[in-house]
Design a protein around this motif. Sequence first.
Motif, PDB file in Angstrom:
ATOM      1  N   ARG A  41       0.992  -1.277   0.136  1.00 37.30           N
ATOM      2  CA  ARG A  41      -0.104   0.012  -0.035  1.00 37.30           C
ATOM      3  C   ARG A  41       0.897   1.344   0.197  1.00 37.30           C
ATOM      4  NH1 ARG A  41      -1.868   4.047  -0.575  1.00 37.30           N
ATOM      5  NH2 ARG A  41      -3.878   4.847   0.482  1.00 37.30           N
ATOM      6  N   ASP A  42       2.203   1.348   0.568  1.00 37.39           N
ATOM      7  CA  ASP A  42       2.924   2.267   1.041  1.00 37.39           C
ATOM      8  C   ASP A  42       3.903   2.803  -0.578  1.00 37.39           C
ATOM      9  OD1 ASP A  42       4.263   4.436   2.234  1.00 37.39           O
ATOM     10  OD2 ASP A  42       5.958   3.277   2.293  1.00 37.39           O
ATOM     11  N   ALA A  43       3.726   1.641  -1.360  1.00 35.52           N
ATOM     12  CA  ALA A  43       4.312   1.689  -2.657  1.00 35.52           C
ATOM     13  C   ALA A  43       3.422   2.057  -3.865  1.00 35.52           C
ATOM     14  CB  ALA A  43       4.879   0.317  -2.964  1.00 35.52           C
ATOM     15  N   CYS A  44       2.048   2.366  -3.446  1.00 34.32           N
ATOM     16  CA  CYS A  44       1.132   3.065  -4.579  1.00 34.32           C
ATOM     17  C   CYS A  44       1.618   4.010  -5.401  1.00 34.32           C
ATOM     18  CB  CYS A  44      -0.140   3.326  -3.937  1.00 34.32           C
ATOM     19  SG  CYS A  44      -1.374   3.806  -4.915  1.00 34.32           S
ATOM     20  N   PRO A  45       1.345   3.884  -6.809  1.00 37.09           N
ATOM     21  CA  PRO A  45       2.060   4.858  -7.478  1.00 37.09           C
ATOM     22  C   PRO A  45       1.127   5.825  -7.955  1.00 37.09           C
ATOM     23  CG  PRO A  45       1.588   2.650  -8.861  1.00 37.09           C
ATOM     24  CD  PRO A  45       1.108   2.485  -7.184  1.00 37.09           C
ATOM     25  N   CYS A  46      -0.091   5.996  -7.452  1.00 40.16           N
ATOM     26  CA  CYS A  46      -1.088   6.720  -8.241  1.00 40.16           C
ATOM     27  C   CYS A  46      -0.981   8.130  -7.603  1.00 40.16           C
ATOM     28  CB  CYS A  46      -2.519   6.469  -7.570  1.00 40.16           C
ATOM     29  SG  CYS A  46      -2.874   6.975  -5.997  1.00 40.16           S
ATOM     30  N   ALA A  47      -1.688   9.061  -8.543  1.00 37.27           N
ATOM     31  CA  ALA A  47      -1.321  10.707  -8.370  1.00 37.27           C
ATOM     32  C   ALA A  47      -1.734  11.202  -6.995  1.00 37.27           C
ATOM     33  CB  ALA A  47      -2.081  11.450  -9.437  1.00 37.27           C
ATOM     34  N   GLY A  48      -2.444  10.391  -6.338  1.00 39.39           N
ATOM     35  CA  GLY A  48      -2.819  10.874  -4.876  1.00 39.39           C
ATOM     36  C   GLY A  48      -1.704  10.498  -3.911  1.00 39.39           C
ATOM     37  N   CYS A  49      -0.843   9.549  -4.207  1.00 41.64           N
ATOM     38  CA  CYS A  49       0.315   9.216  -3.216  1.00 41.64           C
ATOM     39  C   CYS A  49       1.527   9.592  -3.876  1.00 41.64           C
ATOM     40  CB  CYS A  49       0.285   7.465  -3.364  1.00 41.64           C
ATOM     41  SG  CYS A  49      -1.223   6.887  -2.588  1.00 41.64           S
ATOM     42  N   ILE A  50       1.486   9.910  -5.294  1.00 36.16           N
ATOM     43  CA  ILE A  50       2.792  10.247  -5.448  1.00 36.16           C
ATOM     44  C   ILE A  50       2.681  11.727  -6.368  1.00 36.16           C
ATOM     45  CG2 ILE A  50       5.118   9.952  -6.947  1.00 36.16           C
ATOM     46  CD1 ILE A  50       4.889   7.990  -4.816  1.00 36.16           C
ATOM     47  N   GLU A  51       3.371  12.608  -6.066  1.00 39.44           N
ATOM     48  CA  GLU A  51       3.096  13.762  -6.898  1.00 39.44           C
ATOM     49  C   GLU A  51       3.695  13.650  -8.447  1.00 39.44           C
ATOM     50  OE1 GLU A  51       5.546  17.703  -6.205  1.00 39.44           O
ATOM     51  OE2 GLU A  51       3.573  18.195  -5.263  1.00 39.44           O
ATOM     52  N   GLU A  52       2.629  13.956  -9.334  1.00 41.52           N
ATOM     53  CA  GLU A  52       3.099  13.682 -10.785  1.00 41.52           C
ATOM     54  C   GLU A  52       4.146  14.453 -11.159  1.00 41.52           C
ATOM     55  OE1 GLU A  52      -0.335  12.647 -13.369  1.00 41.52           O
ATOM     56  OE2 GLU A  52      -1.457  13.537 -11.976  1.00 41.52           O
ATOM     57  N   GLY A  53       4.307  15.743 -11.044  1.00 40.66           N
ATOM     58  CA  GLY A  53       5.137  16.401 -11.507  1.00 40.66           C
ATOM     59  C   GLY A  53       6.634  16.156 -11.026  1.00 40.66           C
ATOM     60  N   THR A  54       6.808  15.745  -9.578  1.00 41.13           N
ATOM     61  CA  THR A  54       7.904  15.904  -9.163  1.00 41.13           C
ATOM     62  C   THR A  54       8.413  14.558  -8.490  1.00 41.13           C
ATOM     63  OG1 THR A  54       7.212  16.292  -6.968  1.00 41.13           O
ATOM     64  CG2 THR A  54       7.617  18.170  -8.059  1.00 41.13           C
ATOM     65  N   GLY A  55       7.514  13.564  -8.533  1.00 38.66           N
ATOM     66  CA  GLY A  55       7.745  12.240  -7.947  1.00 38.66           C
ATOM     67  C   GLY A  55       7.802  11.996  -6.421  1.00 38.66           C
ATOM     68  N   ARG A  56       7.558  13.248  -6.048  1.00 40.27           N
ATOM     69  CA  ARG A  56       7.400  13.456  -4.409  1.00 40.27           C
ATOM     70  C   ARG A  56       6.363  12.449  -3.776  1.00 40.27           C
ATOM     71  NH1 ARG A  56       5.404  16.709  -0.555  1.00 40.27           N
ATOM     72  NH2 ARG A  56       4.152  18.041  -2.135  1.00 40.27           N
ATOM     73  N   LYS A  57       6.803  11.791  -2.657  1.00 41.45           N
ATOM     74  CA  LYS A  57       5.920  11.020  -2.067  1.00 41.45           C
ATOM     75  C   LYS A  57       4.744  11.827  -1.130  1.00 41.45           C
ATOM     76  CE  LYS A  57       5.393   6.856   0.756  1.00 41.45           C
ATOM     77  NZ  LYS A  57       6.072   5.956   1.510  1.00 41.45           N
ATOM     78  N   LEU A  58       3.338  11.680  -1.449  1.00 41.05           N
ATOM     79  CA  LEU A  58       2.433  12.322  -0.813  1.00 41.05           C
ATOM     80  C   LEU A  58       1.892  11.413   0.378  1.00 41.05           C
ATOM     81  CD1 LEU A  58       0.514  14.012  -3.895  1.00 41.05           C
ATOM     82  CD2 LEU A  58       2.165  14.950  -2.440  1.00 41.05           C
ATOM     83  N   LEU A  59       1.986  10.083   0.251  1.00 38.96           N
ATOM     84  CA  LEU A  59       1.176   9.305   1.107  1.00 38.96           C
ATOM     85  C   LEU A  59       1.954   9.178   2.203  1.00 38.96           C
ATOM     86  CD1 LEU A  59      -0.943   7.253   1.945  1.00 38.96           C
ATOM     87  CD2 LEU A  59       0.931   5.328   0.902  1.00 38.96           C
ATOM     88  N   ASP A  60       1.812   9.488   3.562  1.00 35.80           N
ATOM     89  CA  ASP A  60       2.196   9.585   4.866  1.00 35.80           C
ATOM     90  C   ASP A  60       2.198   7.953   5.251  1.00 35.80           C
ATOM     91  OD1 ASP A  60       3.392   9.489   7.444  1.00 35.80           O
ATOM     92  OD2 ASP A  60       1.701  10.825   8.155  1.00 35.80           O
ATOM     93  N   THR A  61       3.264   7.158   5.219  1.00 37.19           N
ATOM     94  CA  THR A  61       3.142   5.867   5.634  1.00 37.19           C
ATOM     95  C   THR A  61       2.495   5.627   6.861  1.00 37.19           C
ATOM     96  OG1 THR A  61       5.168   5.539   4.541  1.00 37.19           O
ATOM     97  CG2 THR A  61       4.705   3.894   6.170  1.00 37.19           C
ATOM     98  N   ALA A  62       2.793   6.373   7.928  1.00 37.55           N
ATOM     99  CA  ALA A  62       2.040   6.385   9.423  1.00 37.55           C
ATOM    100  C   ALA A  62       0.556   6.225   9.096  1.00 37.55           C
ATOM    101  CB  ALA A  62       2.605   7.420  10.151  1.00 37.55           C
ATOM    102  N   SER A  63      -0.242   6.814   8.119  1.00 36.85           N
ATOM    103  CA  SER A  63      -1.681   7.129   7.746  1.00 36.85           C
ATOM    104  C   SER A  63      -2.182   5.623   7.189  1.00 36.85           C
ATOM    105  CB  SER A  63      -1.825   7.839   7.006  1.00 36.85           C
ATOM    106  OG  SER A  63      -1.466   7.620   5.598  1.00 36.85           O
ATOM    107  N   ILE A  64      -1.329   4.770   6.956  1.00 34.40           N
ATOM    108  CA  ILE A  64      -1.830   3.342   6.640  1.00 34.40           C
ATOM    109  C   ILE A  64      -2.153   2.289   7.743  1.00 34.40           C
ATOM    110  CG2 ILE A  64      -1.035   1.313   5.228  1.00 34.40           C
ATOM    111  CD1 ILE A  64       0.940   3.101   3.809  1.00 34.40           C
ATOM    112  N   PRO A  65      -3.396   1.933   7.748  1.00 35.25           N
ATOM    113  CA  PRO A  65      -3.724   1.191   9.082  1.00 35.25           C
ATOM    114  C   PRO A  65      -3.000  -0.040   8.999  1.00 35.25           C
ATOM    115  CG  PRO A  65      -5.750   1.732   7.800  1.00 35.25           C
ATOM    116  CD  PRO A  65      -4.338   2.192   6.651  1.00 35.25           C
ATOM    117  N   ALA A  66      -2.366  -0.323  10.387  1.00 29.52           N
ATOM    118  CA  ALA A  66      -1.771  -1.735  10.430  1.00 29.52           C
ATOM    119  C   ALA A  66      -2.408  -2.898   9.912  1.00 29.52           C
ATOM    120  CB  ALA A  66      -1.124  -1.827  12.068  1.00 29.52           C
ATOM    121  N   ASP A  67      -3.990  -2.928   9.783  1.00 32.70           N
ATOM    122  CA  ASP A  67      -4.467  -4.174   9.598  1.00 32.70           C
ATOM    123  C   ASP A  67      -4.908  -4.066   8.136  1.00 32.70           C
ATOM    124  OD1 ASP A  67      -6.520  -2.215   9.776  1.00 32.70           O
ATOM    125  OD2 ASP A  67      -7.794  -3.538  11.282  1.00 32.70           O
TER     126      ASP A  67
END
Length: 112
Positions: A46-72
């Motif tokens: 889930r942390d490796a999701c490549p979508c535009a909501g998780c990775i900034e399209e123009g820069t490739g900067r990660k937007l998804l905060d790993t800590a926000s992913i539920p452990a389960d």
Amino acid sequence: MGLLDRIPSRPKPAAPPESIDVNDRGELEIAWPGGPRVIIPPVQLRDACPCAGCIEEGTGRKLLDTASIPADIRPLGIDPVGSYAVQIRWSDGHSTGLYTWETLRRASGLEP
């Protein structure tokens, strides 16, 4: 100089996996042709999701905060996308990422 001299070559796309299964722990088990069978924990995938909501399209900067992913977190469904990717529906409601074979190989540690 001929036309072929001016067209940049693309790397050969990764071969599709022989199988993708979800085990009882929600991990993806992927069997690669001529290669290893790998297990990817759901949080890692889930942390490796490549979508535009998780990775900034123009820069490739990660937007998804790993800590926000539920452990389960668990995959609820995996759907093929053409002959190059799968789309995973996650238990946190996310489902927009297309996981290409290259993305899955990177997530499993087989490619940099």
